[in-house]
Design a protein around this motif. Structure first.
Motif, PDB file in Angstrom:
ATOM      1  N   PHE A  73       0.840  -1.187   0.000  1.00  0.00           N
ATOM      2  CA  PHE A  73       0.000   0.000   0.000  1.00  0.00           C
ATOM      3  C   PHE A  73       0.880   1.243   0.000  1.00  0.00           C
ATOM      4  N   THR A  74       0.350   2.297  -0.602  1.00  0.00           N
ATOM      5  CA  THR A  74       1.066   3.559  -0.652  1.00  0.00           C
ATOM      6  C   THR A  74       1.047   4.213   0.723  1.00  0.00           C
ATOM      7  N   GLU A  75       1.841   5.245   0.887  1.00  0.00           N
ATOM      8  CA  GLU A  75       1.866   5.956   2.169  1.00  0.00           C
ATOM      9  C   GLU A  75       0.501   6.559   2.479  1.00  0.00           C
ATOM     10  N   THR A  76      -0.172   7.058   1.446  1.00  0.00           N
ATOM     11  CA  THR A  76      -1.510   7.631   1.655  1.00  0.00           C
ATOM     12  C   THR A  76      -2.498   6.558   2.106  1.00  0.00           C
ATOM     13  N   GLU A  77      -2.467   5.395   1.433  1.00  0.00           N
ATOM     14  CA  GLU A  77      -3.360   4.300   1.814  1.00  0.00           C
ATOM     15  C   GLU A  77      -3.069   3.817   3.234  1.00  0.00           C
ATOM     16  N   LEU A  78      -1.784   3.737   3.584  1.00  0.00           N
ATOM     17  CA  LEU A  78      -1.413   3.307   4.929  1.00  0.00           C
ATOM     18  C   LEU A  78      -1.911   4.309   5.963  1.00  0.00           C
ATOM     19  N   THR A  79      -1.728   5.596   5.691  1.00  0.00           N
ATOM     20  CA  THR A  79      -2.161   6.636   6.633  1.00  0.00           C
ATOM     21  C   THR A  79      -3.673   6.621   6.814  1.00  0.00           C
ATOM     22  N   GLU A  80      -4.406   6.518   5.705  1.00  0.00           N
ATOM     23  CA  GLU A  80      -5.870   6.512   5.787  1.00  0.00           C
ATOM     24  C   GLU A  80      -6.372   5.301   6.584  1.00  0.00           C
ATOM     25  N   THR A  81      -5.753   4.156   6.391  1.00  0.00           N
ATOM     26  CA  THR A  81      -6.173   2.960   7.118  1.00  0.00           C
ATOM     27  C   THR A  81      -5.830   3.081   8.598  1.00  0.00           C
ATOM     28  N   LEU A  82      -4.686   3.680   8.905  1.00  0.00           N
ATOM     29  CA  LEU A  82      -4.313   3.881  10.304  1.00  0.00           C
ATOM     30  C   LEU A  82      -5.253   4.865  10.989  1.00  0.00           C
ATOM     31  N   VAL A  83      -5.728   5.859  10.267  1.00  0.00           N
ATOM     32  CA  VAL A  83      -6.723   6.784  10.836  1.00  0.00           C
ATOM     33  C   VAL A  83      -7.982   6.006  11.225  1.00  0.00           C
ATOM     34  N   GLY A  84      -8.424   5.103  10.343  1.00  0.00           N
ATOM     35  CA  GLY A  84      -9.582   4.276  10.664  1.00  0.00           C
ATOM     36  C   GLY A  84      -9.320   3.382  11.857  1.00  0.00           C
ATOM     37  N   ALA A  85      -8.098   2.854  11.957  1.00  0.00           N
ATOM     38  CA  ALA A  85      -7.745   1.994  13.094  1.00  0.00           C
ATOM     39  C   ALA A  85      -7.746   2.794  14.390  1.00  0.00           C
ATOM     40  N   ILE A  86      -7.219   4.008  14.349  1.00  0.00           N
ATOM     41  CA  ILE A  86      -7.187   4.876  15.538  1.00  0.00           C
ATOM     42  C   ILE A  86      -8.599   5.135  16.042  1.00  0.00           C
ATOM     43  N   ASN A  87      -9.499   5.419  15.122  1.00  0.00           N
ATOM     44  CA  ASN A  87     -10.897   5.675  15.510  1.00  0.00           C
ATOM     45  C   ASN A  87     -11.567   4.422  16.046  1.00  0.00           C
ATOM     46  N   SER A  88     -11.258   3.285  15.429  1.00  0.00           N
ATOM     47  CA  SER A  88     -11.889   2.039  15.853  1.00  0.00           C
ATOM     48  C   SER A  88     -11.376   1.576  17.209  1.00  0.00           C
ATOM     49  N   VAL A  89     -10.073   1.656  17.422  1.00  0.00           N
ATOM     50  CA  VAL A  89      -9.470   1.174  18.663  1.00  0.00           C
ATOM     51  C   VAL A  89      -9.687   2.158  19.807  1.00  0.00           C
ATOM     52  N   GLY A  90      -9.797   3.452  19.453  1.00  0.00           N
ATOM     53  CA  GLY A  90     -10.040   4.452  20.486  1.00  0.00           C
ATOM     54  C   GLY A  90      -8.783   4.962  21.156  1.00  0.00           C
ATOM     55  N   VAL A  91      -7.690   5.114  20.381  1.00  0.00           N
ATOM     56  CA  VAL A  91      -6.454   5.687  20.915  1.00  0.00           C
ATOM     57  C   VAL A  91      -6.251   7.071  20.313  1.00  0.00           C
ATOM     58  N   SER A  92      -5.336   7.832  20.897  1.00  0.00           N
ATOM     59  CA  SER A  92      -5.153   9.219  20.468  1.00  0.00           C
ATOM     60  C   SER A  92      -3.843   9.457  19.736  1.00  0.00           C
ATOM     61  N   SER A  93      -3.150   8.406  19.377  1.00  0.00           N
ATOM     62  CA  SER A  93      -1.856   8.552  18.701  1.00  0.00           C
ATOM     63  C   SER A  93      -2.045   9.092  17.283  1.00  0.00           C
ATOM     64  N   LYS A  94      -0.968   9.677  16.751  1.00  0.00           N
ATOM     65  CA  LYS A  94      -0.989  10.169  15.377  1.00  0.00           C
ATOM     66  C   LYS A  94      -0.663   9.019  14.420  1.00  0.00           C
ATOM     67  N   PRO A  95      -1.236   9.020  13.224  1.00  0.00           N
ATOM     68  CA  PRO A  95      -0.933   7.956  12.252  1.00  0.00           C
ATOM     69  C   PRO A  95       0.556   7.854  11.955  1.00  0.00           C
ATOM     70  N   SER A  96       1.240   9.001  11.855  1.00  0.00           N
ATOM     71  CA  SER A  96       2.673   8.983  11.555  1.00  0.00           C
ATOM     72  C   SER A  96       3.470   8.324  12.673  1.00  0.00           C
ATOM     73  N   GLU A  97       3.043   8.513  13.919  1.00  0.00           N
ATOM     74  CA  GLU A  97       3.736   7.895  15.053  1.00  0.00           C
ATOM     75  C   GLU A  97       3.575   6.380  15.025  1.00  0.00           C
ATOM     76  N   ILE A  98       2.354   5.917  14.762  1.00  0.00           N
ATOM     77  CA  ILE A  98       2.112   4.473  14.694  1.00  0.00           C
ATOM     78  C   ILE A  98       2.865   3.872  13.515  1.00  0.00           C
ATOM     79  N   ARG A  99       2.834   4.554  12.386  1.00  0.00           N
ATOM     80  CA  ARG A  99       3.560   4.058  11.198  1.00  0.00           C
ATOM     81  C   ARG A  99       5.043   3.889  11.507  1.00  0.00           C
ATOM     82  N   ASP A 100       5.660   4.903  12.116  1.00  0.00           N
ATOM     83  CA  ASP A 100       7.091   4.819  12.420  1.00  0.00           C
ATOM     84  C   ASP A 100       7.380   3.709  13.427  1.00  0.00           C
ATOM     85  N   ASP A 101       6.494   3.517  14.403  1.00  0.00           N
ATOM     86  CA  ASP A 101       6.685   2.435  15.380  1.00  0.00           C
ATOM     87  C   ASP A 101       6.604   1.065  14.703  1.00  0.00           C
TER      88      ASP A 101
END
Length: 638
Positions: free
Chosen positions: A347-375
């Motif tokens: 997946f592209t960086e945009t696709e990865l970021t968009e999916t991580l945004v959905g994951a953040i909302n679903s899981v209920g955490v407050s982290s930034k997509p870029s932080e999770i991606r780098d981790d």
């Protein structure tokens, strides 16, 4: 290889082939080109440098930094028919035969072998090797030839389409097509046909294809099929010692392998990927799980904690996202489910970021997509950059986390996910792992409601005497072998259901399964012509029947003379009756299990407690506690 050595080797590659290609193909092209011999030489040299750097290093699940492929590579062993074939013999055979299909299980080393052979062919300096990952066809697919040409033209702008064809005809371009099993099921049939056409149209071109078992690609008779073999004990220990890992742990692990651990767990340790994972988990747990999903779970937990344990001084580096092991896994579950359900293996960086945004909302955490991606990339090592794209460290981990998502989701979302992934069950492990992780959830969410719907539909079809339609939708695939017809039925999304019923329920001793062998074609073609003519009058017009033969849908057992003598409608009816009887037995079995679950005092207490907690939280104005999978059901269908 040093920069100087790489530069010299690449220059030799370009010099060795440029003259022939320029004089024999480019200058003769009908289209006017602005490509001079020095320009082509520079282009070829740059290609050799770039691909050597790309394929010469690989990332492994064990090593935090990329490894040189040649430092850890273990020579492959194959089986062709009943014969064992080593890598050197493969090299000789492929020079003579020009094409091969390499089959193996997930993690068996198919792609690693293909990359190693690609590098060898660069060094041989005889032609231009092209490595193409077939998952790229999932984006705007037209034809395989067009995608290959576009890929080559982007690298070598001077190769116009007629030059590309000429180079293939002369065997001056070699095609290494990786991972047919990653092609979307919606285009798989077309791609299979295109591969066969490519092999037939360019007999001098070296073409090697890799794929998992179960992909349904019918290897042409002119192509040799190589089955990559499991690792031996010596190969497993050699791989472990070659990995850049804690030396004492490698020694202890290899000693354990030689002392019986390999023999006790050969099914896992004979797989290069799983063997590497076991090195990680053995250091921490000193035991080997006997279930595949537990194996991946332990590997994830070790990788998550490794960013702490790798520092001998006791230094602890917090994750940028601040997520704990459970929260990060919930994010990975969401990411895997969304991408895998839509058959996105990169997946592209945009696709990865968009999916991580959905994951953040679903899981209920407050982290930034870029932080999770780098981790996920730098600390947990579950996501790897691959050029301009990202992908899981191995597709089997994507399957594991997707199965986890299904096992933890609400029934409605779990069912959407299973329906989205079931077409890949022949090659992948999502459904078996989802069943192993949470069998009750799988039964409640998908198995029971889907089977009930199919049974109701089949009973209606039975009343309307649509016997053939029932059989066609459920019979397993068979093959065509030599002069004998073993014709298979087509598999659509609906007919996949019955495959799952068989794999999940057929092991139960409460009922009898259908004896499918009595319905398969096992007779010589000539003996069936009269039966074919009889079928035309009952089941289809001549044209429709011809289509049925081509798609494979006619069955008869000539060993049982009484059955063979029956009218064809009676044959279909007998099979349909058996199918419906079996579905009824399965449904009764599932209904009994459902009643037992509902009667369980503990489960009734847990359901009541959970409902009460949610009601109290709502009364207090608080946000109900998140249950994984509560997100938008459309996530599973993206």
């Amino acid at each position: 290889m040093s920069d100087i050595d790489l530069n010299e080797a690449s220059a030799r590659f370009a010099a060795a082939i440029v003259s022939d290609i320029y004089n024999s193909f480019v200058k003769k092209a009908t289209r006017s080109l602005n490509a001079t011999q020095p320009v082509i030489t520079g282009n070829l040299k740059k290609y050799a440098i770039t691909t050597t750097e790309t394929f010469g290093t690989i990332r492994t699940i064990v090593c935090e930094l990329p490894s040189r492929l040649l430092d850890i590579y273990q020579p492959a062993q194959f089986k062709v028919g009943e014969h064992n074939v080593d890598e050197q013999t493969f090299h000789k055979d492929i020079e003579a035969n020009k094409r091969a299909v390499i089959r193996g299980h997930a993690g068996a080393g198919k792609s690693i072998f293909l990359k190693k052979y690609f590098l060898k062919r660069l060094k041989d300096r005889e032609s231009i090797p092209i490595f193409f990952e077939l998952r790229n066809l999932n984006h705007n697919y037209s034809t395989l030839f067009k995608h290959l040409y576009d890929h080559v033209h982007n690298i070598f702008p001077w190769i116009e389409v007629e030059i590309f064809r000429s180079l293939l005809r002369a065997g001056k371009i070699e095609l290494y097509l990786d991972a047919l099993d990653e092609v979307s099921h919606t285009i798989r049939s077309s791609v299979n046909t295109n591969v066969t056409q490519l092999i037939a149209e360019f007999p001098k071109a070296k073409i090697i294809l890799t794929t998992r078992y179960g992909d349904k690609y019918a290897t042409p008779a002119s192509v040799t099929e190589y089955h990559i073999q499991p690792f031996s004990l010596n190969q497993a220990t050699s791989l472990i010692y070659a990995l850049d890992f804690h030396e004492e742990s490698k020694i202890r692990f290899c000693e354990a392998l030689k002392s019986g651990l390999y023999e006790q767990n050969s099914g896992l340790l004979s797989n290069p990927l799983l063997c590497s994972i076991m090195l990680l988990t053995y250091r921490r747990f000193a035991t080997i799980p006997d279930r595949l999903h537990l194996y991946y779970q332990q590997a994830y937990e070790v990788l998550f904690s490794r960013h702490d344990a790798s520092k001998e001084s006791g230094f602890r580096r917090d994750l940028l996202s601040g997520l704990d092991v459970a929260e990060m896994q919930a994010v990975l579950n969401h990411l895997a489910a969304v991408t895998y359900a839509s058959e996105k293996f990169e997946f592209t960086e945009t696709e990865l970021t968009e999916t991580l945004v959905g994951a953040i909302n679903s899981v209920g955490v407050s982290s930034k997509p870029s932080e999770i991606r780098d981790d996920l990339i730098e600390a947990v090592s579950m996501i790897h950059p691959d050029g301009l794209h990202f992908k899981f460290v191995h597709r089997s981990f994507q399957e594991f986390f997707c199965a986890n998502y299904i096992s933890k989701s609400k029934s409605k979302i779990a069912r959407l996910c299973i329906d989205a992934v079931k077409m890949r069950q022949d090659t992948d492990s999502v459904i078996p792992m989802a069943v192993a992780l949470n069998p009750d959830r799988f039964e409640e969410a998908w198995l029971t409601p889907t089977l009930s719907e199919d049974l109701s539909r089949f009973e209606s079809m039975m009343e309307n005497k649509k016997f053939y339609a029932i059989v066609r939708e459920t019979l397993p695939n068979i093959e065509v072998r030599g002069n004998y017809l073993l014709l298979s039925v087509g598999k659509d999304a609906r007919s996949r259901n019955f495959d799952i019923y068989m794999s999940v329920l057929d092991a139960k001793s409460d009922f009898e399964s259908i004896d499918y062998s009595r319905l398969k074609i096992i007779s010589n073609y000539e003996n069936l012509s009269a039966y074919f003519r009889a079928c035309i009058t009952h089941t289809a017009t001549p044209k429709e029947f011809k289509d049925q033969i081509q798609s494979g849908s006619i069955y008869i057992d000539t060993e049982d003379r009484n059955l063979a003598g029956l009218a064809d409608l009676a044959v279909w009816e007998i099979a349909a009756v058996k199918i419906i009887a079996t579905l009824r037995l399965w449904k009764a079995y599932l209904d009994k299990k459902t009643r037992q679950r509902e009667a369980s005092p503990l489960e009734a207490f847990e359901r009541a407690t959970l409902a009460n907690m949610r009601r109290v939280e709502g009364d207090l104005g608080g946000r109900p506690r998140h249950v994984e999978g509560d997100g938008d059901p459309q996530d599973a269908r993206k």
